[in-house]
Write a protein that holds these residues in place. Structure first.
Motif, PDB file in Angstrom:
ATOM      1  N   LEU A 193       0.832  -1.201   0.000  1.00 29.73           N
ATOM      2  CA  LEU A 193       0.000   0.000   0.000  1.00 29.73           C
ATOM      3  C   LEU A 193       0.869   1.255   0.000  1.00 29.73           C
ATOM      4  CD1 LEU A 193      -2.938   0.880   0.024  1.00 29.73           C
ATOM      5  CD2 LEU A 193      -2.866   0.889   2.519  1.00 29.73           C
ATOM      6  N   VAL A 194       1.926   1.260   0.817  1.00 29.22           N
ATOM      7  CA  VAL A 194       2.848   2.402   0.830  1.00 29.22           C
ATOM      8  C   VAL A 194       3.532   2.552  -0.523  1.00 29.22           C
ATOM      9  CG1 VAL A 194       4.971   3.302   1.850  1.00 29.22           C
ATOM     10  CG2 VAL A 194       3.221   2.302   3.309  1.00 29.22           C
ATOM     11  N   LEU A 195       3.931   1.431  -1.124  1.00 27.12           N
ATOM     12  CA  LEU A 195       4.618   1.464  -2.404  1.00 27.12           C
ATOM     13  C   LEU A 195       3.725   2.040  -3.500  1.00 27.12           C
ATOM     14  CD1 LEU A 195       7.353   0.645  -3.612  1.00 27.12           C
ATOM     15  CD2 LEU A 195       6.338  -1.558  -4.202  1.00 27.12           C
ATOM     16  N   SER A 196       2.463   1.658  -3.523  1.00 29.66           N
ATOM     17  CA  SER A 196       1.551   2.178  -4.549  1.00 29.66           C
ATOM     18  C   SER A 196       1.272   3.658  -4.349  1.00 29.66           C
ATOM     19  CB  SER A 196       0.234   1.390  -4.515  1.00 29.66           C
ATOM     20  OG  SER A 196      -0.445   1.576  -3.272  1.00 29.66           O
ATOM     21  N   ARG A 197       1.217   4.111  -3.092  1.00 30.53           N
ATOM     22  CA  ARG A 197       0.962   5.531  -2.837  1.00 30.53           C
ATOM     23  C   ARG A 197       2.143   6.393  -3.248  1.00 30.53           C
ATOM     24  NH1 ARG A 197      -1.796   4.966   3.193  1.00 30.53           N
ATOM     25  NH2 ARG A 197      -3.885   4.350   2.475  1.00 30.53           N
ATOM     26  N   THR A 198       3.346   5.933  -2.948  1.00 34.46           N
ATOM     27  CA  THR A 198       4.517   6.735  -3.314  1.00 34.46           C
ATOM     28  C   THR A 198       4.711   6.780  -4.819  1.00 34.46           C
ATOM     29  OG1 THR A 198       5.918   4.780  -2.990  1.00 34.46           O
ATOM     30  CG2 THR A 198       5.705   6.309  -1.151  1.00 34.46           C
ATOM     31  N   ASP A 199       4.389   5.720  -5.531  1.00 36.67           N
ATOM     32  CA  ASP A 199       4.520   5.728  -6.981  1.00 36.67           C
ATOM     33  C   ASP A 199       3.601   6.759  -7.619  1.00 36.67           C
ATOM     34  OD1 ASP A 199       6.457   3.804  -7.025  1.00 36.67           O
ATOM     35  OD2 ASP A 199       5.085   2.137  -7.343  1.00 36.67           O
ATOM     36  N   ARG A 200       2.451   7.024  -6.993  1.00 32.78           N
ATOM     37  CA  ARG A 200       1.520   8.026  -7.524  1.00 32.78           C
ATOM     38  C   ARG A 200       1.893   9.436  -7.099  1.00 32.78           C
ATOM     39  NH1 ARG A 200      -2.455   4.470  -5.477  1.00 32.78           N
ATOM     40  NH2 ARG A 200      -3.046   6.036  -3.954  1.00 32.78           N
ATOM     41  N   ARG A 201       2.864   9.580  -6.170  1.00 31.95           N
ATOM     42  CA  ARG A 201       3.284  10.886  -5.661  1.00 31.95           C
ATOM     43  C   ARG A 201       2.114  11.669  -5.091  1.00 31.95           C
ATOM     44  NH1 ARG A 201       8.301  13.124  -9.286  1.00 31.95           N
ATOM     45  NH2 ARG A 201       9.245  11.107  -9.732  1.00 31.95           N
TER      46      ARG A 201
ATOM     47  N   GLY B 103      11.628  -3.474   1.651  1.00 28.28           N
ATOM     48  CA  GLY B 103      12.199  -2.340   2.375  1.00 28.28           C
ATOM     49  C   GLY B 103      12.932  -1.370   1.473  1.00 28.28           C
ATOM     50  N   LEU B 104      13.933  -1.864   0.741  1.00 32.63           N
ATOM     51  CA  LEU B 104      14.701  -0.995  -0.136  1.00 32.63           C
ATOM     52  C   LEU B 104      13.925  -0.604  -1.388  1.00 32.63           C
ATOM     53  CD1 LEU B 104      18.308  -2.499   0.096  1.00 32.63           C
ATOM     54  CD2 LEU B 104      17.403  -0.443   1.167  1.00 32.63           C
ATOM     55  N   ALA B 105      12.970  -1.434  -1.809  1.00 31.28           N
ATOM     56  CA  ALA B 105      12.115  -1.045  -2.932  1.00 31.28           C
ATOM     57  C   ALA B 105      11.270   0.169  -2.560  1.00 31.28           C
ATOM     58  CB  ALA B 105      11.222  -2.211  -3.342  1.00 31.28           C
ATOM     59  N   ILE B 106      10.767   0.196  -1.335  1.00 32.40           N
ATOM     60  CA  ILE B 106      10.003   1.345  -0.861  1.00 32.40           C
ATOM     61  C   ILE B 106      10.919   2.562  -0.721  1.00 32.40           C
ATOM     62  CG2 ILE B 106       8.745   2.262   1.126  1.00 32.40           C
ATOM     63  CD1 ILE B 106       7.515  -0.466   1.503  1.00 32.40           C
ATOM     64  N   VAL B 107      12.132   2.352  -0.235  1.00 36.89           N
ATOM     65  CA  VAL B 107      13.091   3.451  -0.117  1.00 36.89           C
ATOM     66  C   VAL B 107      13.356   4.071  -1.484  1.00 36.89           C
ATOM     67  CG1 VAL B 107      15.512   3.976   0.354  1.00 36.89           C
ATOM     68  CG2 VAL B 107      14.203   2.611   1.972  1.00 36.89           C
ATOM     69  N   LYS B 108      13.564   3.243  -2.500  1.00 37.00           N
ATOM     70  CA  LYS B 108      13.817   3.763  -3.843  1.00 37.00           C
ATOM     71  C   LYS B 108      12.597   4.499  -4.381  1.00 37.00           C
ATOM     72  CE  LYS B 108      15.471   2.403  -8.427  1.00 37.00           C
ATOM     73  NZ  LYS B 108      14.462   3.223  -9.132  1.00 37.00           N
ATOM     74  N   SER B 109      11.403   3.950  -4.128  1.00 42.15           N
ATOM     75  CA  SER B 109      10.194   4.599  -4.613  1.00 42.15           C
ATOM     76  C   SER B 109       9.989   5.957  -3.950  1.00 42.15           C
ATOM     77  CB  SER B 109       8.982   3.693  -4.358  1.00 42.15           C
ATOM     78  OG  SER B 109       7.785   4.308  -4.790  1.00 42.15           O
TER      79      SER B 109
ATOM     80  N   HIS C 295      10.446  11.944  -4.422  1.00 39.97           N
ATOM     81  CA  HIS C 295      10.929  13.229  -3.905  1.00 39.97           C
ATOM     82  C   HIS C 295      12.015  13.828  -4.804  1.00 39.97           C
ATOM     83  CE1 HIS C 295       8.871  11.838  -0.272  1.00 39.97           C
ATOM     84  NE2 HIS C 295       8.933  13.070   0.158  1.00 39.97           N
ATOM     85  N   ASP C 296      12.160  13.295  -6.022  1.00 41.59           N
ATOM     86  CA  ASP C 296      13.158  13.790  -6.972  1.00 41.59           C
ATOM     87  C   ASP C 296      14.568  13.711  -6.390  1.00 41.59           C
ATOM     88  OD1 ASP C 296      11.146  14.513  -8.844  1.00 41.59           O
ATOM     89  OD2 ASP C 296      10.749  16.333  -7.692  1.00 41.59           O
TER      90      ASP C 296
END
Length: 370
Positions: free
Chosen positions: A196-204, A324-330, A335-336
């Motif tokens: 869920l966190v990963l999908s939200r960050t991908d949408r910015r 973990g690191l996939a979310i960090v990268k996303s 955040h550019d």
């Protein structure tokens, strides 16, 4: 693939225009020279009467102006060719700028090339159509991941509650199977929340605010201190006030994930996990470094992929869900920022995140040379 830097297309076109103009001017002067030679005698003319030039006089009168004319044509061809090539390649510059933005993750950018329906316009329209389809496909995948994660939260939460009730029943003795089901369900909940966190960050889909990375580092260290003590890992934090711009919640998630990764993937007999913050030029830098076994470079290059773990570092207890690191990268990309992961020669990892200290200005359309 590494290629040597060659001449730009604009320089090549300029040289081509100038060369063609120089050759055309030279041919024209050659035709004039041949024409004049037909009416000029080769030797001196004797006798009375008007002056009649010979070929020697013609050479002295014609060659210097012809040479200066060729020099002028060369300069004129270079200047004019440079201007014409710039105007001709202006649409290509916009297409190149658009591809760079897409490479940075901005699928919403469009070229919207104006002008006549020529080859450049056809290329730009095809590129925009491809981006539209790609953006729609990515958005559909993100919505599916978010909706699936959201729908899974409720049944998993209910299962966890039922398992809590069963484990707390005084009439029921120790049940290894029940404990195992509880651990599996807890892991499924962690995976669902991570997706869920990963999908939200991908949408910015977040609001950017002023945030201090040093405070986030201290908060993450306090939160993970019990886990670090249980694994005999010493947490060290260092850094002054480090202002950045972004989502405080997501950046805290980023810092926590990095520190958690440094703790659970440390040495088998404990070790050290260090969190430092600093300011470098226009970037706020967060660095998490941990001890541990030596990791091969090919393995480090895949650690930011979803569900990818360093297999040599896995422990049987609480190693996370592989995101973990996939979310960090996303979060970093959203955040550019820039993410750098380096395997230390003595063992362990150094993860560096660079974030902008101020919001990135709105993208401007490239200027068209006219």
């Amino acid at each position: 693939m590494i290629r040597e830097r060659g001449l730009s297309v604009r320089v090549k076109l300029t040289l081509s225009y100038a060369g063609f103009l120089l050759v055309a001017g030279g041919l024209l002067l050659a035709v004039v020279w041949v024409f004049l030679l037909r009416y000029v005698p080769s030797g001196p003319i004797s006798g009375d009467g008007p002056f009649i030039p010979n070929r020697g006089d013609l050479v002295r009168a014609f060659v210097p102006p012809a040479a200066w004319a060729l020099v002028f044509l060369l300069v004129f061809g270079l200047v004019g060719g440079w201007i014409l090539a710039g105007r001709m390649l202006a649409p290509l510059a916009r297409i190149t700028a658009a591809t760079r933005k897409v490479g940075e993750g901005s699928l919403s950018h469009r070229i919207d090339l104006e002008g006549p329906d020529d080859e450049f316009r056809e290329l730009a329209d095809s590129f925009d159509a491809m981006l539209a389809r790609l953006e729609a496909h990515v958005a559909e995948q993100q919505r599916f991941a978010a909706n699936a994660s959201h729908e899974l939260r409720t049944p998993l939460a209910i299962s966890q509650t039922l398992l809590d009730v069963a484990r707390s029943d005084a009439d029921r003795g120790p049940d290894p199977l029940l404990d195992r089901l509880y651990a599996v369900n807890a892991r499924a909940i962690e995976l669902t929340e991570a997706l869920l966190v990963l999908s939200r960050t991908d949408r910015r889909a977040f609001v950017r605010e002023a945030v201090d990375l040093s405070l986030l580092a201290e908060e993450a260290a306090e939160t993970l201190l019990p886990l670090a003590e249980a694994r005999r890992v010493v947490i060290e934090t260092d850094g002054d006030v480090t202002p950045a711009v972004g989502s405080p919640a997501l950046l805290l998630q980023l810092t926590t994930n990095l520190l958690h990764n440094g703790i659970v993937h440390n040495g088998p007999d404990g070790g050290v996990a260090t969190v430092t913050t600093a300011i470098r030029r226009e970037a706020a830098v967060l660095t998490v470094e941990n001890s541990g076994p030596v990791l091969p470079a090919p393995l480090v290059a895949t650690l930011t992929e979803p569900f990818q773990r360093g297999t040599e570092r896995i422990r049987a207890d609480d190693t996370g869900v592989g995101l973990g690191l996939a979310i960090v990268k996303s979060i970093t990309d959203a955040h550019d920022g820039a993410l750098d992961i380096v395997a230390l020669p003595e063992g362990g990892l150094r993860v560096t995140v660079q974030l902008p200290r101020r919001p990135r200005p709105a993208a401007r359309r490239p200027t068209v040379v006219t």
